[in-house]
Design a protein around this motif. Structure first.
Motif, mmCIF file in Angstrom:
data_model
loop_
_atom_site.group_PDB
_atom_site.id
_atom_site.type_symbol
_atom_site.label_atom_id
_atom_site.label_comp_id
_atom_site.label_asym_id
_atom_site.label_seq_id
_atom_site.Cartn_x
_atom_site.Cartn_y
_atom_site.Cartn_z
ATOM 1 N N THR A 16 0.680 -1.090 -0.123
ATOM 2 C CA THR A 16 -0.020 -0.023 -0.042
ATOM 3 C C THR A 16 0.709 1.222 -0.167
ATOM 4 O O THR A 16 0.598 2.263 -0.733
ATOM 5 N N ASN A 17 2.019 1.317 0.951
ATOM 6 C CA ASN A 17 2.906 2.485 0.931
ATOM 7 C C ASN A 17 3.464 2.620 -0.311
ATOM 8 O O ASN A 17 3.837 3.762 -0.846
ATOM 9 N N GLN A 18 3.863 1.573 -1.242
ATOM 10 C CA GLN A 18 4.480 1.700 -2.497
ATOM 11 C C GLN A 18 3.891 2.255 -3.560
ATOM 12 O O GLN A 18 4.074 3.158 -4.288
ATOM 13 N N ASP A 19 2.608 1.753 -3.509
ATOM 14 C CA ASP A 19 1.496 2.235 -4.639
ATOM 15 C C ASP A 19 0.910 3.630 -4.590
ATOM 16 O O ASP A 19 0.140 4.103 -5.597
ATOM 17 N N THR A 20 0.581 4.249 -3.196
ATOM 18 C CA THR A 20 0.065 5.292 -2.882
ATOM 19 C C THR A 20 0.798 6.523 -3.547
ATOM 20 O O THR A 20 2.284 6.470 -3.743
ATOM 21 N N ILE A 21 0.260 7.587 -3.734
ATOM 22 C CA ILE A 21 0.758 8.921 -4.128
ATOM 23 C C ILE A 21 0.542 10.017 -2.890
ATOM 24 O O ILE A 21 -0.625 10.079 -2.668
ATOM 25 N N LEU A 22 1.608 10.696 -2.664
ATOM 26 C CA LEU A 22 1.529 11.703 -1.658
ATOM 27 C C LEU A 22 1.444 12.814 -2.202
ATOM 28 O O LEU A 22 2.309 13.404 -3.144
ATOM 29 N N TYR A 23 0.612 13.819 -1.909
ATOM 30 C CA TYR A 23 0.458 15.257 -2.254
ATOM 31 C C TYR A 23 0.786 16.156 -1.261
ATOM 32 O O TYR A 23 0.237 15.935 -0.001
ATOM 33 N N LYS A 24 1.755 17.068 -1.363
ATOM 34 C CA LYS A 24 2.001 18.008 -0.504
ATOM 35 C C LYS A 24 1.940 19.369 -1.100
ATOM 36 O O LYS A 24 2.420 19.620 -2.443
ATOM 37 N N PHE A 32 4.329 16.102 -5.684
ATOM 38 C CA PHE A 32 3.892 14.737 -5.751
ATOM 39 C C PHE A 32 4.943 13.828 -5.425
ATOM 40 O O PHE A 32 5.999 14.008 -6.059
ATOM 41 N N TYR A 33 4.731 12.711 -4.619
ATOM 42 C CA TYR A 33 5.592 11.702 -4.381
ATOM 43 C C TYR A 33 5.047 10.384 -4.707
ATOM 44 O O TYR A 33 3.861 10.024 -4.122
ATOM 45 N N HIS A 34 5.833 9.462 -5.324
ATOM 46 C CA HIS A 34 5.493 8.055 -5.423
ATOM 47 C C HIS A 34 6.620 7.267 -5.245
ATOM 48 O O HIS A 34 7.727 7.483 -5.699
ATOM 49 N N GLN A 35 6.451 5.974 -4.507
ATOM 50 C CA GLN A 35 7.684 5.384 -3.992
ATOM 51 C C GLN A 35 8.708 5.982 -3.551
ATOM 52 O O GLN A 35 9.785 5.584 -4.118
ATOM 53 N N ILE A 116 -7.906 17.656 -8.265
ATOM 54 C CA ILE A 116 -6.417 16.627 -8.372
ATOM 55 C C ILE A 116 -6.377 15.849 -7.083
ATOM 56 O O ILE A 116 -5.879 14.811 -6.999
ATOM 57 N N LYS A 117 -6.317 16.487 -5.960
ATOM 58 C CA LYS A 117 -6.326 15.774 -4.611
ATOM 59 C C LYS A 117 -7.443 14.723 -4.670
ATOM 60 O O LYS A 117 -7.070 13.826 -3.973
ATOM 61 N N SER A 118 -8.623 15.121 -5.008
ATOM 62 C CA SER A 118 -9.733 13.905 -4.864
ATOM 63 C C SER A 118 -9.444 12.855 -5.666
ATOM 64 O O SER A 118 -9.599 11.700 -5.516
ATOM 65 N N ALA A 119 -8.752 12.925 -7.100
ATOM 66 C CA ALA A 119 -8.370 12.020 -7.649
ATOM 67 C C ALA A 119 -7.319 11.071 -7.026
ATOM 68 O O ALA A 119 -7.333 10.151 -7.265
ATOM 69 N N ILE A 120 -6.297 11.848 -6.472
ATOM 70 C CA ILE A 120 -5.232 11.324 -5.677
ATOM 71 C C ILE A 120 -5.813 10.384 -4.717
ATOM 72 O O ILE A 120 -5.498 9.275 -4.520
#
Length: 154
Positions: A16-24, A32-35, A116-120
Motif C-alpha cells: 500500500t505504501n509503495q503504490d500510493t501517491i503523496l500530495y504536498k 507529488f511523491y510516489h514510491q 486533483i487531490k480528490s483524484a489522488i
C-alpha cells in the motif's frame, strides 16, 4: 500432540505504501511523491490512468487548471497594460477588470487543486482496497518438536 499455528504475513502495508501517491502543497507549488521519489503532475496523470474514475477526475482538474492559467495570464496582461494608460477612468476600469479576472483565476486554481487531490485520494483508497482484497489463505500441516500441527497462513 496436535497443535494449531496461525501466522499472518504483513505484506499489505508495504504494498500500500509503495503504490500510493503523496500530495504536498508548499505555498502555491504542489509536490507529488510516489514510491519515495518526487514526480511531476504528468507522471501522476500517467499513474492514475490505471484507475478510470481517478483518471477522469485528474483530467477534469487539469482542464480546470489550464483555464485558470489562461485567466491569470489575461488578468495579468490587463493589469500590466494599464500601467501606461493615462486616462483615469479607463485605468480604474482596467484595474477592476484585471483584478477580478486574477482573483477568479485563484478561485479556479483552488477548484482544480481540489479535483486533483480528490483524484489522488480516490486512487489511494482504491489501491488500499485492492491490496486488502488480495489476501491469500494457506492451510497445511506442519511438524513441531512435540508432533504434528495444523498451520494457517493468511
Amino acid at each position: 500432540m496436535i497443535s494449531l499455528n496461525v501466522n499472518s504475513q504483513n505484506h499489505i502495508d508495504e504494498k500500500t505504501n509503495q503504490d500510493t501517491i503523496l500530495y504536498k502543497s508548499i505555498f502555491w507549488s504542489p509536490q507529488f511523491y510516489h514510491q519515495g521519489n518526487q514526480i511531476k503532475l504528468r507522471d501522476v496523470s500517467n499513474i492514475l490512468q490505471a484507475d478510470s474514475d481517478a483518471d477522469r477526475l485528474m483530467k477534469s482538474g487539469k482542464t480546470i487548471m489550464t483555464f485558470g492559467y489562461i485567466m491569470a495570464g489575461t488578468g495579468g496582461f490587463i493589469l500590466g497594460y494599464n500601467i501606461n494608460n493615462n486616462d483615469p477612468q479607463l485605468k480604474k476600469q482596467n484595474l477592476t477588470i484585471g483584478g477580478v479576472i486574477v482573483a477568479g483565476a485563484f478561485i479556479v486554481d483552488f477548484l482544480a487543486t481540489k479535483k486533483i487531490k480528490s483524484a489522488i485520494d480516490l486512487y489511494n483508497s482504491n489501491m488500499k482496497n485492492k491490496t486488502t482484497n488480495d489476501l491469500s489463505l494457506s492451510l497445511g500441516l506442519s511438524q513441531y518438536n512435540n508432533g504434528l500441527g495444523l498451520k494457517l497462513i493468511f
